[in-house]
Design an enzyme around this catalytic site. Structure first.
Site, PDB file in Angstrom:
ATOM      1  N   GLU A   1      -4.088  16.649 -10.556  1.00 25.16           N
ATOM      2  CA  GLU A   1      -4.647  16.968 -11.865  1.00 25.16           C
ATOM      3  C   GLU A   1      -6.160  17.150 -11.846  1.00 25.16           C
ATOM      4  O   GLU A   1      -6.898  16.552 -12.638  1.00 25.16           O
ATOM      5  CB  GLU A   1      -4.245  15.892 -12.895  1.00 25.16           C
ATOM      6  CG  GLU A   1      -4.341  16.390 -14.331  1.00 25.16           C
ATOM      7  CD  GLU A   1      -3.712  15.440 -15.335  1.00 25.16           C
ATOM      8  OE1 GLU A   1      -4.421  15.037 -16.261  1.00 25.16           O
ATOM      9  OE2 GLU A   1      -2.517  15.122 -15.188  1.00 25.16           O
TER      10      GLU A   1
ATOM     11  N   HIS B   1      -0.409  16.054 -25.876  1.00 22.81           N
ATOM     12  CA  HIS B   1      -0.417  14.651 -25.482  1.00 22.81           C
ATOM     13  C   HIS B   1      -1.684  13.902 -25.893  1.00 22.81           C
ATOM     14  O   HIS B   1      -1.670  12.677 -25.995  1.00 22.81           O
ATOM     15  CB  HIS B   1      -0.229  14.521 -23.963  1.00 22.81           C
ATOM     16  CG  HIS B   1       1.163  14.805 -23.511  1.00 22.81           C
ATOM     17  ND1 HIS B   1       1.793  16.006 -23.747  1.00 22.81           N
ATOM     18  CD2 HIS B   1       2.053  14.045 -22.832  1.00 22.81           C
ATOM     19  CE1 HIS B   1       3.015  15.963 -23.221  1.00 22.81           C
ATOM     20  NE2 HIS B   1       3.194  14.790 -22.675  1.00 22.81           N
TER      21      HIS B   1
ATOM     22  N   ARG C   1       0.803  -1.232   0.000  1.00 19.06           N
ATOM     23  CA  ARG C   1       0.000   0.000   0.000  1.00 19.06           C
ATOM     24  C   ARG C   1       0.835   1.281   0.000  1.00 19.06           C
ATOM     25  O   ARG C   1       0.336   2.355   0.315  1.00 19.06           O
ATOM     26  CB  ARG C   1      -0.989   0.020   1.178  1.00 19.06           C
ATOM     27  CG  ARG C   1      -2.015  -1.103   1.121  1.00 19.06           C
ATOM     28  CD  ARG C   1      -3.150  -0.859   2.103  1.00 19.06           C
ATOM     29  NE  ARG C   1      -4.129  -1.917   2.026  1.00 19.06           N
ATOM     30  CZ  ARG C   1      -4.130  -3.006   2.798  1.00 19.06           C
ATOM     31  NH1 ARG C   1      -3.181  -3.164   3.709  1.00 19.06           N
ATOM     32  NH2 ARG C   1      -5.054  -3.920   2.665  1.00 19.06           N
TER      33      ARG C   1
ATOM     34  N   HIS D   1      -0.348  10.772 -27.451  1.00 19.68           N
ATOM     35  CA  HIS D   1      -0.506   9.447 -26.858  1.00 19.68           C
ATOM     36  C   HIS D   1      -1.216   8.489 -27.822  1.00 19.68           C
ATOM     37  O   HIS D   1      -0.903   7.288 -27.866  1.00 19.68           O
ATOM     38  CB  HIS D   1      -1.308   9.541 -25.561  1.00 19.68           C
ATOM     39  CG  HIS D   1      -0.484   9.901 -24.374  1.00 19.68           C
ATOM     40  ND1 HIS D   1      -1.041  10.229 -23.152  1.00 19.68           N
ATOM     41  CD2 HIS D   1       0.856   9.995 -24.197  1.00 19.68           C
ATOM     42  CE1 HIS D   1      -0.072  10.496 -22.293  1.00 19.68           C
ATOM     43  NE2 HIS D   1       1.075  10.365 -22.910  1.00 19.68           N
TER      44      HIS D   1
ATOM     45  N   ARG E   1      -3.109  21.328 -13.685  1.00 16.83           N
ATOM     46  CA  ARG E   1      -2.066  20.366 -14.055  1.00 16.83           C
ATOM     47  C   ARG E   1      -2.376  19.686 -15.394  1.00 16.83           C
ATOM     48  O   ARG E   1      -1.469  19.229 -16.091  1.00 16.83           O
ATOM     49  CB  ARG E   1      -1.866  19.321 -12.954  1.00 16.83           C
ATOM     50  CG  ARG E   1      -0.689  18.395 -13.241  1.00 16.83           C
ATOM     51  CD  ARG E   1      -0.302  17.505 -12.087  1.00 16.83           C
ATOM     52  NE  ARG E   1       0.788  16.620 -12.485  1.00 16.83           N
ATOM     53  CZ  ARG E   1       1.438  15.815 -11.661  1.00 16.83           C
ATOM     54  NH1 ARG E   1       1.113  15.766 -10.376  1.00 16.83           N
ATOM     55  NH2 ARG E   1       2.412  15.055 -12.098  1.00 16.83           N
TER      56      ARG E   1
ATOM     57  N   ASN F   1      -0.536  18.422 -20.320  1.00 16.84           N
ATOM     58  CA  ASN F   1      -0.819  17.449 -21.371  1.00 16.84           C
ATOM     59  C   ASN F   1      -0.920  18.081 -22.755  1.00 16.84           C
ATOM     60  O   ASN F   1      -1.407  17.447 -23.698  1.00 16.84           O
ATOM     61  CB  ASN F   1      -2.113  16.695 -21.047  1.00 16.84           C
ATOM     62  CG  ASN F   1      -1.961  15.793 -19.844  1.00 16.84           C
ATOM     63  OD1 ASN F   1      -1.067  14.956 -19.795  1.00 16.84           O
ATOM     64  ND2 ASN F   1      -2.822  15.980 -18.864  1.00 16.84           N
TER      65      ASN F   1
ATOM     66  N   LYS G   1       7.336  22.566 -14.471  1.00 20.36           N
ATOM     67  CA  LYS G   1       6.567  21.396 -14.036  1.00 20.36           C
ATOM     68  C   LYS G   1       6.195  21.531 -12.563  1.00 20.36           C
ATOM     69  O   LYS G   1       5.055  21.274 -12.165  1.00 20.36           O
ATOM     70  CB  LYS G   1       7.404  20.130 -14.257  1.00 20.36           C
ATOM     71  CG  LYS G   1       6.754  18.820 -13.790  1.00 20.36           C
ATOM     72  CD  LYS G   1       5.649  18.389 -14.711  1.00 20.36           C
ATOM     73  CE  LYS G   1       5.073  17.030 -14.347  1.00 20.36           C
ATOM     74  NZ  LYS G   1       5.921  15.905 -14.758  1.00 20.36           N
TER      75      LYS G   1
ATOM     76  N   HIS H   1       7.819   8.748 -27.218  1.00 18.94           N
ATOM     77  CA  HIS H   1       6.825   9.637 -26.620  1.00 18.94           C
ATOM     78  C   HIS H   1       6.975  11.061 -27.157  1.00 18.94           C
ATOM     79  O   HIS H   1       6.004  11.685 -27.602  1.00 18.94           O
ATOM     80  CB  HIS H   1       7.000   9.620 -25.096  1.00 18.94           C
ATOM     81  CG  HIS H   1       6.121  10.584 -24.375  1.00 18.94           C
ATOM     82  ND1 HIS H   1       4.767  10.395 -24.233  1.00 18.94           N
ATOM     83  CD2 HIS H   1       6.409  11.762 -23.751  1.00 18.94           C
ATOM     84  CE1 HIS H   1       4.245  11.410 -23.558  1.00 18.94           C
ATOM     85  NE2 HIS H   1       5.219  12.247 -23.254  1.00 18.94           N
TER      86      HIS H   1
ATOM     87  N   GLU I   1       9.374  17.743 -24.625  1.00 17.94           N
ATOM     88  CA  GLU I   1       8.751  18.170 -23.369  1.00 17.94           C
ATOM     89  C   GLU I   1       9.321  19.508 -22.892  1.00 17.94           C
ATOM     90  O   GLU I   1       8.608  20.323 -22.302  1.00 17.94           O
ATOM     91  CB  GLU I   1       8.939  17.102 -22.287  1.00 17.94           C
ATOM     92  CG  GLU I   1       8.216  15.790 -22.559  1.00 17.94           C
ATOM     93  CD  GLU I   1       6.703  15.871 -22.351  1.00 17.94           C
ATOM     94  OE1 GLU I   1       6.192  16.958 -21.979  1.00 17.94           O
ATOM     95  OE2 GLU I   1       6.027  14.852 -22.559  1.00 17.94           O
TER      96      GLU I   1
ATOM     97  N   LYS J   1       3.318  11.428 -10.886  1.00 17.04           N
ATOM     98  CA  LYS J   1       2.409  10.624 -11.706  1.00 17.04           C
ATOM     99  C   LYS J   1       3.134   9.350 -12.106  1.00 17.04           C
ATOM    100  O   LYS J   1       4.179   9.396 -12.768  1.00 17.04           O
ATOM    101  CB  LYS J   1       1.974  11.405 -12.947  1.00 17.04           C
ATOM    102  CG  LYS J   1       0.976  12.494 -12.633  1.00 17.04           C
ATOM    103  CD  LYS J   1       0.642  13.327 -13.856  1.00 17.04           C
ATOM    104  CE  LYS J   1      -0.194  12.593 -14.862  1.00 17.04           C
ATOM    105  NZ  LYS J   1      -0.674  13.489 -15.951  1.00 17.04           N
TER     106      LYS J   1
END
Length: 356
Positions: A235, A246, A120, A250, A239, A243, A225, A263, A183, A141
């Site tokens: 997010e 993206h 956990r 993606h 935030r 993206n 960032k 990427h 990026e 993330k």
């Protein structure tokens, strides 16, 4: 060496940037994380071949257990995740143990998700070895991929620290340099018009970026960032602007098969598409053709691969994490440095893809 601090609602932690900062890792663990029991290093197999022999004396005092994961996006699978969990249990790591991620963004994502879910949640440290990972190593993330979508199984789990040793970047192939700098460019476009202009004027090749420029570019990218993460850790609002490029990026990356296009190469095309949409939908004043020419000079593809179906891209984008009720949301720009979310219908999107 430079040090930045990332502050979120759940944790504050340092990012060390510079040549040789990996040599500070053992001391940091022993002094700042003194209650630890065991340490496990999970390393990209390609990075292990290049650096592990030299690093083992540096880390010897920690008596680290070592797991070599597949290189790149091939690491972010259910099977590798399960294998690592079994390895950690065999090594008898407990809740006071620490995992160290050594590799690019894919390894950082994978290891962070392992750390978030093992018993956990246990502590982990990011040691990124690529330019791309200046973005992914910061912000918490973490995820693995599903065949139906990138990073669809994940969590928010902040590291204890990031050690960004620029020595690792010397062996990066050109393809990985391009992936990472996409990026960096994104950070300028969404947040800092002066930084973007500096990149545009300063960067005409990614083959030999002066070390002082490289450190400055990466530091500013991490600062940007950090600004978004500190305001919106999980997010819920701003935030999502990170993206930019993206949503389509993606989708291209998934359709090409993870690793077919990197990427950053995919995101570069996604940014061009988003900029064209921004001109049409939000009246952005920006020379997209000049931007495309600049990316071409830097070695990027600037169009969607001919083999990729627009309808399949649409279905991929409908599964994007920003989509709500199967409605696709794009991050667009009102001005450079001023992003916002914009919803497009399926028909609109297919029409725009056809004209792209």
């Amino acid at each position: 060496m430079e040090m930045l601090r990332i502050t979120t609602s759940s944790k504050e932690y340092p990012v060390f940037i510079g040549n040789g900062v990996i040599h500070q890792l053992t001391e940091f663990v022993k002094t700042e994380l003194s209650s630890f029991t065991k340490v496990c290093l999970i390393v990209d197999s390609a990075v292990a071949d290049l650096y592990l022999k030299d690093l083992q004396p540096v880390l010897a005092e920690l008596e680290i257990a070592i797991y070599k994961a597949p290189s790149g996006e091939q690491a972010k699978t259910f099977d590798v995740y399960y294998e690592i969990m079994s390895f950690l249990l065999d090594q008898k790591l407990d809740r006071k143990s620490i995992i160290v991620a050594l590799g690019g963004g894919a390894i950082g994502d994978l290891v962070g998700f392992v750390a978030a879910t093992y018993m956990r949640g246990i502590r982990f440290i990011q040691v990124p070895t690529t330019i791309l990972a200046h973005d992914s190593a910061v912000g918490g993330k973490v995820a693995i991929n599903h065949p139906k979508g990138k990073n669809m199984i994940g969590a928010f789990h902040q590291p204890e620290a990031v050690f960004y040793d620029l020595e690792f970047l010397h062996t990066l192939p050109a393809k990985e340099k391009r992936s990472g700098f996409a990026e960096v460019i994104k950070h300028g476009l969404i947040h800092d018009v002066v930084f973007y202009a500096h990149l545009r004027n300063r960067l005409q090749s990614l083959e030999e970026v002066p070390p002082s420029d490289l450190q400055a570019f990466l530091k500013r990218g991490i600062e940007i960032k950090g600004d978004f993460v500190s305001e919106d850790e999980t997010e819920q609002n701003v935030r999502a602007y990170l993206n930019f490029g993206h949503t389509l990026g993606h989708a291209i990356e998934a359709e090409m098969g993870y690793g077919g296009w990197t990427h950053g190469e995919s995101v570069a095309v996604g940014m061009i598409f988003a900029l064209q949409l921004s001109r049409k939908k939000l009246k952005l004043k920006f020379n997209v053709e000049d931007f495309k020419s600049w990316l071409s000079i830097l070695g990027y593809e600037t169009t969607i691969p001919e083999s990729v179906s627009h309808e399949k891209l649409l279905q991929r984008m409908k599964q994007d994490k920003k989509s709500v009720g199967q409605q696709i949301n794009f991050v667009l720009l009102k001005e450079i440095g001023k992003p916002e979310l914009f919803e497009l219908s399926d028909d609109e999107l297919l029409e725009e893809l056809a004209h792209f």
